[in-house]
Scaffold this active site. Structure first.
Site, PDB file in Angstrom:
ATOM      1  N   GLU A   1      -4.107   3.194   6.848  1.00  0.00           N
ATOM      2  CA  GLU A   1      -3.988   3.058   5.397  1.00  0.00           C
ATOM      3  C   GLU A   1      -4.639   4.268   4.736  1.00  0.00           C
ATOM      4  O   GLU A   1      -4.199   4.770   3.711  1.00  0.00           O
ATOM      5  CB  GLU A   1      -4.673   1.766   4.936  1.00  0.00           C
TER       6      GLU A   1
ATOM      7  N   SER B   1     -10.270  -0.838   4.195  1.00  0.00           N
ATOM      8  CA  SER B   1      -9.431  -1.035   5.386  1.00  0.00           C
ATOM      9  C   SER B   1      -8.954   0.318   5.895  1.00  0.00           C
ATOM     10  O   SER B   1      -8.358   1.080   5.133  1.00  0.00           O
ATOM     11  CB  SER B   1      -8.205  -1.873   5.053  1.00  0.00           C
TER      12      SER B   1
ATOM     13  N   ARG C   1       0.837  -1.210   0.000  1.00  0.00           N
ATOM     14  CA  ARG C   1       0.000   0.000   0.000  1.00  0.00           C
ATOM     15  C   ARG C   1       0.871   1.260   0.000  1.00  0.00           C
ATOM     16  O   ARG C   1       0.571   2.237   0.677  1.00  0.00           O
ATOM     17  CB  ARG C   1      -0.926   0.044   1.221  1.00  0.00           C
TER      18      ARG C   1
END
Ligand code: EPU
Length: 339
Positions: free
Chosen positions: A332, A236, A164
């Site tokens: 995130e 998320s 990510r």
């Protein structure tokens, strides 16, 4: 170019946070974007480039310019018997691109079906799901420099992809607008069914072809993840934390049920959803903020939450995971604004 002044950002973020932006500019072509950076940008700082708004949490009103790239077509650049190189403009909806590749029998993106957001955000975030990351298929990324409107290509290596993560979230943050992404896909793809229940879900549908894999991924996602059209969320909220092997070993002695994976960095990746659930947060609601009842890694907005409310709630979760497991959770989601 379409310019809107003092408007609500609610339709521009999947969390559904209702705050204001001084200025939102929609650019329809690369040429418009380049002209904007060359002529107008200097007096409209700060700048935020926004794709689908599916990975962002606005804390307060945005006192600057938000640029929404809306351009792009999908093109086949080159093709031989084994591979095809395609490119897609930043403004294209990610899942529309995946659907297009699957319909043409081009393999590589099918496990990334139904991820919200636009093509331009895919390399920035190195989106991933069901054992695949977009870095595995990207060959290069075309960008425009915010400083002077010039074009720059980033090769896969230059993107410095990580979990990510990419160069666009680190040293080059805010300096480039992604305009087009180039992917190398397979004509006779090998299915990747390594992730948990994917194999069984595909089996229920028949042979493991691209269409069935896409369908299976969509089924799994819809069973676990909330639809932002129904309840505000940004997927998320935290990353799965990577800890040292020795630290994971200690945790495993105390919590043999802990869910973990070997990480390519040499460390151990822990399932943050499991950690959060063990702290009792799954399905919990405080005011307008909550933890989704089917996936503890997802925070939701029950309607009128402010960004600050979601942020404070996420801090409580971090604190309790730190207290119970000694593990630090990193967000995130990109937080925009001052706390
Ligand atoms: N788990 C729990 N409780 C929960 C949630 C998960 O015990 O409330 C356990 C699951 O049982 C499973 C493990 O944790 O054994 C992993 O859960 P899951 O497969 O749902 O995936 P995840 O690690 O929670 C990641 C990505 C998702 C991606 C899925 C599938 C991150 C931060 N998230 O979630 O990506 O869809 O894997 O590959 O890496 C996103 O980035 O926004 C996103 C949704």
């Amino acid at each position: 170019m379409r310019i809107q002044k003092n408007i609500s950002l609610k339709p521009y973020n999947t969390f559904g946070i209702d705050c204001q932006a001084h200025c939102v500019i929609h650019v329809k072509t690369e040429k418009e974007a380049r002209a904007f950076f060359m002529k107008e940008f200097s007096w409209k700082k700060p700048l935020l480039i926004l794709g689908g708004g599916s990975n962002i949490l606005f804390i307060n009103n945005f006192k600057g310019t938000i640029l929404c790239p809306e351009f792009g077509r999908i093109r086949i650049e080159k093709q031989n018997k084994e591979n095809v190189i395609i490119s897609a403009g930043a403004g294209i909806n990610w899942d529309k691109l995946v659907e297009w590749t699957v319909n043409l029998g081009f393999g590589g993106l099918e496990n990334l079906s139904l991820i919200p957001g636009n093509v331009g955000a895919a390399p920035v975030q190195n989106i991933g799901a069901y054992g695949v990351e977009v870095k595995d298929t990207i060959i290069k990324v075309r960008t425009i420099s915010v400083a002077d409107g010039s074009t720059r290509f980033f090769s896969n290596d230059e993107c410095k992809f990580g979990y990510r993560n990419s160069v666009f979230k680190n040293e080059e943050k805010g300096k480039y607008l992604v305009t087009r992404v180039y992917f190398s896909l397979k004509i006779n793809p090998e299915p990747y069914l390594g992730y948990g229940s994917l194999k069984e879900e595909v089996k229920k549908l028949g042979v493991p072809n691209l269409k069935n894999i896409r369908k299976a991924v969509i089924n799994i996602r819809q069973s676990k993840l909330p639809d932002p059209e129904v309840i505000g969320n940004a997927g998320s909220f935290f990353k799965n934390p990577v800890v040292r092997k020795s630290a994971a070993g200690e945790l495993l002695k105390k919590y043999p049920q802990i869910i973990y994976y070997d990480d390519p960095s040499g460390g151990t990746k822990l399932a943050a959803g499991w950690l959060i659930e063990q702290c009792g947060w799954k399905g919990k609601r405080i005011g307008n903020a909550g933890v989704y009842d089917k996936q503890a890694l997802v925070l939701v907005n029950y309607g009128k939450a402010t960004g600050k409310e979601i942020f404070d709630f996420s801090e409580e979760i971090r604190k309790s995971v730190r207290r119970k497991f000694g593990v630090e959770l990193d967000r995130e989601v990109e937080v925009v604004g001052t706390i």
